[in-house]
Scaffold this motif. Structure first.
Motif, PDB file in Angstrom:
ATOM      1  N   GLU A 288       2.516 -12.353  19.706  1.00 53.51           N
ATOM      2  CA  GLU A 288       2.158 -13.546  20.475  1.00 53.51           C
ATOM      3  C   GLU A 288       1.087 -14.350  19.735  1.00 53.51           C
ATOM      4  N   ALA A 289       0.102 -13.655  19.186  1.00 52.31           N
ATOM      5  CA  ALA A 289      -0.954 -14.352  18.450  1.00 52.31           C
ATOM      6  C   ALA A 289      -0.382 -15.028  17.206  1.00 52.31           C
ATOM      7  N   LEU A 290       0.551 -14.351  16.529  1.00 54.58           N
ATOM      8  CA  LEU A 290       1.176 -14.938  15.345  1.00 54.58           C
ATOM      9  C   LEU A 290       2.015 -16.155  15.715  1.00 54.58           C
ATOM     10  N   LEU A 297      -0.083 -24.125  12.659  1.00 47.23           N
ATOM     11  CA  LEU A 297       0.245 -24.608  11.318  1.00 47.23           C
ATOM     12  C   LEU A 297       1.294 -25.702  11.366  1.00 47.23           C
ATOM     13  N   ALA A 298       2.224 -25.617  12.310  1.00 45.88           N
ATOM     14  CA  ALA A 298       3.278 -26.625  12.413  1.00 45.88           C
ATOM     15  C   ALA A 298       2.708 -27.995  12.741  1.00 45.88           C
ATOM     16  N   GLU A 299       1.517 -28.040  13.313  1.00 42.03           N
ATOM     17  CA  GLU A 299       0.891 -29.311  13.675  1.00 42.03           C
ATOM     18  C   GLU A 299       0.131 -29.946  12.517  1.00 42.03           C
ATOM     19  N   LEU A 300      -0.002 -29.220  11.399  1.00 39.95           N
ATOM     20  CA  LEU A 300      -0.712 -29.773  10.253  1.00 39.95           C
ATOM     21  C   LEU A 300       0.147 -30.848   9.584  1.00 39.95           C
ATOM     22  N   PRO A 301      -0.472 -31.795   8.885  1.00 39.96           N
ATOM     23  CA  PRO A 301       0.299 -32.838   8.193  1.00 39.96           C
ATOM     24  C   PRO A 301       1.250 -32.215   7.172  1.00 39.96           C
ATOM     25  N   PRO A 302       2.444 -32.784   7.008  1.00 40.51           N
ATOM     26  CA  PRO A 302       3.387 -32.249   6.010  1.00 40.51           C
ATOM     27  C   PRO A 302       2.857 -32.458   4.602  1.00 40.51           C
ATOM     28  N   CYS A 376      -7.709 -22.363  10.056  1.00 37.44           N
ATOM     29  CA  CYS A 376      -8.700 -23.353   9.630  1.00 37.44           C
ATOM     30  C   CYS A 376      -8.801 -23.430   8.114  1.00 37.44           C
ATOM     31  N   ALA A 377      -8.747 -22.270   7.459  1.00 36.26           N
ATOM     32  CA  ALA A 377      -8.826 -22.251   5.998  1.00 36.26           C
ATOM     33  C   ALA A 377      -7.608 -22.920   5.383  1.00 36.26           C
ATOM     34  N   ILE A 378      -6.434 -22.700   5.953  1.00 33.01           N
ATOM     35  CA  ILE A 378      -5.228 -23.347   5.444  1.00 33.01           C
ATOM     36  C   ILE A 378      -5.300 -24.851   5.662  1.00 33.01           C
ATOM     37  N   ALA A 379      -5.792 -25.265   6.828  1.00 35.15           N
ATOM     38  CA  ALA A 379      -5.937 -26.693   7.104  1.00 35.15           C
ATOM     39  C   ALA A 379      -6.881 -27.349   6.110  1.00 35.15           C
ATOM     40  N   ALA A 380      -7.914 -26.612   5.690  1.00 32.78           N
ATOM     41  CA  ALA A 380      -8.882 -27.157   4.751  1.00 32.78           C
ATOM     42  C   ALA A 380      -8.305 -27.326   3.355  1.00 32.78           C
ATOM     43  N   LEU A 381      -7.183 -26.678   3.075  1.00 32.91           N
ATOM     44  CA  LEU A 381      -6.547 -26.781   1.759  1.00 32.91           C
ATOM     45  C   LEU A 381      -5.532 -27.910   1.700  1.00 32.91           C
ATOM     46  N   ALA A 382      -5.529 -28.783   2.705  1.00 34.70           N
ATOM     47  CA  ALA A 382      -4.522 -29.848   2.736  1.00 34.70           C
ATOM     48  C   ALA A 382      -4.755 -30.889   1.649  1.00 34.70           C
TER      49      ALA A 382
END
Length: 500
Positions: A288-290, A297-302, A376-382
């Motif tokens: 569920e957490a995953l 992550l799906a909401e992050l910009p492509p 958050c870390a993945i979002a920061a790598l955008a």
């Protein structure tokens, strides 16, 4: 049996309560010499670091709490008999091969196998027929052996003694093994499985079924990888009569320490209790957490960091373990090694990388806070790549098989079934040194192993192809670390005669 019990842990705790004077090994005497931070770190572990004294049993001839703990594990995981391993899955792979192979016997082996499988073949002086894995068109990752490849190998080599598969691969991709088991058994052969990354399989409907439940004869699981045992804690599960049990016990006694770690064995006992009583619920909560993590992550910009998901019509695998999180830079600007380095800068320590992907190993014990931190870390790598060096050069989408990763093993061949390769260890280290770029067409006299994942790109006796040499150099340029031959341009590798 009462799966709430932990007989070996209970026996160790009882001995600790006695506060006896130790006139036996180990020499640290329950941590008597520890001071300050040393005691904070190691004190409680050393207090149960016993040896084979009366009442604590013997791993190599268990009659008491170790025997009971192993029987509980067999019941929990669905085996007829389970053996505790204190040398990781490596010890189990070595022992399985030694149990079924005599010198010069032939065994069918999935090519993208861990180096411990290759070492087991070398120690057994066996002949190996390598089965090329299927390569996923979307990712270039090598997964499992196609059923038709196994059928071809069984028809071509009726003298084979066993089939050895790896399932899942390091990235979490795998196959339903039931038809493979049926095919091997119809040929009269045991099916052996390195399931190092699947100790949690079968414990919840949301994860793949286990190799044991598919009928495999011998299965090795790294209980420390995806469950809760200490590092080096693993289990070997067997069922049926196709593996000679006494020979297997003999090989285990040869390969494992005569002074095994009681803390590691006790952690296996605890991990089994966890698997039997709590893992199902925690796996459900973890899934569920995953799911929420994936939604975030799906909401992050492509165009940023992409999380790989199973393809609906993949032909190289039939499942993908949801706890293995594989990410890439969708723009192809960062290699997997760069991604791992940049994530580490944000406090996220991943499992491994290759020239395209970074692998993050979650488990049922991974908490929501850590998944939020990862998101958050993945979002920061955008933004643009911050690491040094060139990226992988791959954009998202289909890639050719020649771009297969460090997990692929040998280069995909025209014929997916190799000829027999003699795997004796006596010639190790002998050969003529030659620059890798010039060694195409020669046979390797040593292994070349990126670690992790520990899957040899070249094994002794294997022909060095142009594609294999290019893959090794490509991984080197991307930042891979190697065990064995130094793989850089101009570095030499030991080779034997041409085409021999």
């Amino acid at each position: 049996m009462n799966q709430e019990k932990a007989p070996l842990l209970e026996a160790l705790m009882e001995r600790r309560r006695r506060r006896e004077s130790s006139f036996h090994v180990p020499g640290h005497k329950f941590g008597a010499s520890l001071q300050g931070e040393e005691r904070d770190f190691f004190g409680s572990v050393m207090e149960i670091d016993y040896t084979e004294i009366e009442g604590l049993d013997d791993l190599h001839h268990p009659e008491g709490p170790i025997l009971e703990a192993q029987r509980l594990a067999a019941e929990c995981f669905g085996a007829e008999e389970t053996f505790f391993l204190v040398g990781g899955s490596t010890a189990g792979n070595l022992a399985l091969i030694g149990a079924v192979c005599q010198p010069d016997d032939l065994i069918l082996v999935q090519r993208n196998a861990h180096k411990s499988v290759i070492h087991g073949l070398m120690l057994a002086h066996a002949q190996a027929v390598m089965l090329e894995p299927e390569v996923d068109r979307q990712t270039g990752l090598a997964a499992g052996v196609a059923l038709r490849t196994l059928r071809t190998a069984l028809d071509r080599y009726p003298q084979a003694k066993a089939v050895f598969l790896t399932n899942p691969n390091y990235y979490g991709m795998g196959w339903d093994l039931e038809p493979y088991v049926r095919m091997a058994h119809l040929a009269g052969l045991p099916l052996l499985v390195d399931e190092a990354h699947g100790a949690h399989f079968g414990l919840h409907a949301g994860v793949p079924v286990s190799a044991l439940s598919c009928g495999a004869d011998g299965v090795v699981q790294s209980t420390h990888k995806m469950l809760t045992a200490m590092t080096m804690g693993a289990m070997l599960h067997v069922q049926g009569n196709r593996i000679p049990r006494e020979r297997l016990r003999e090989r285990l006694a040869m390969l494992q320490s005569s002074s095994p770690s009681y803390p590691i064995m006790a952690s296996l006992d605890i991990a089994r209790r966890y698997a039997a009583t709590r893992a199902g619920a925690e796996i459900g909560a973890g899934l569920e957490a995953l799911s929420r993590f994936r939604e975030t992550l799906a909401e992050l910009p492509p165009g940023g960091i992409r999380l790989l998901e199973p393809a609906p019509e993949a032909d190289a695998y039939s499942f993908w373990d949801p706890f293995k999180l594989v990410v890439e830079d969708a723009a192809g600007e960062r290699s997997g090694f760069q991604l791992l380095q940049e994530l580490a800068g944000g406090g996220i320590v991943g499992e491994m990388a290759d020239e395209r992907f970074a692998v993050l190993a979650a488990s049922p014990a991974t908490g929501r806070d850590d998944l939020d931190r990862l998101a958050c870390a993945i979002a920061a790598l955008a933004g643009p790549a911050r690491g040094r060096g060139s990226g992988s050069g791959h954009a998202a989408g289909d890639v050719p098989a020649a771009a297969a990763s460090a997990d692929s093993g040998c280069t995909t061949a025209v014929d997916p079934v190799s000829g027999p390769v003699a795997m004796g260890a006596s010639g190790a280290g002998r050969g003529e040194p030659m620059a890798l770029e010039e060694a195409v067409g020669r046979r390797a006299a040593q292994a070349v192993v990126p670690y992790p994942p520990g899957i040899p790109l070249l094994i002794p006796g294997e022909m060095i192809t142009a594609a294999a040499a290019e893959r090794i150099l490509r991984l080197y340029r991307a930042g891979a670390k190697f065990q064995g031959a130094p793989p850089g341009p101009g570095c030499s590798i030991l080779v034997t005669e041409q085409n021999k």
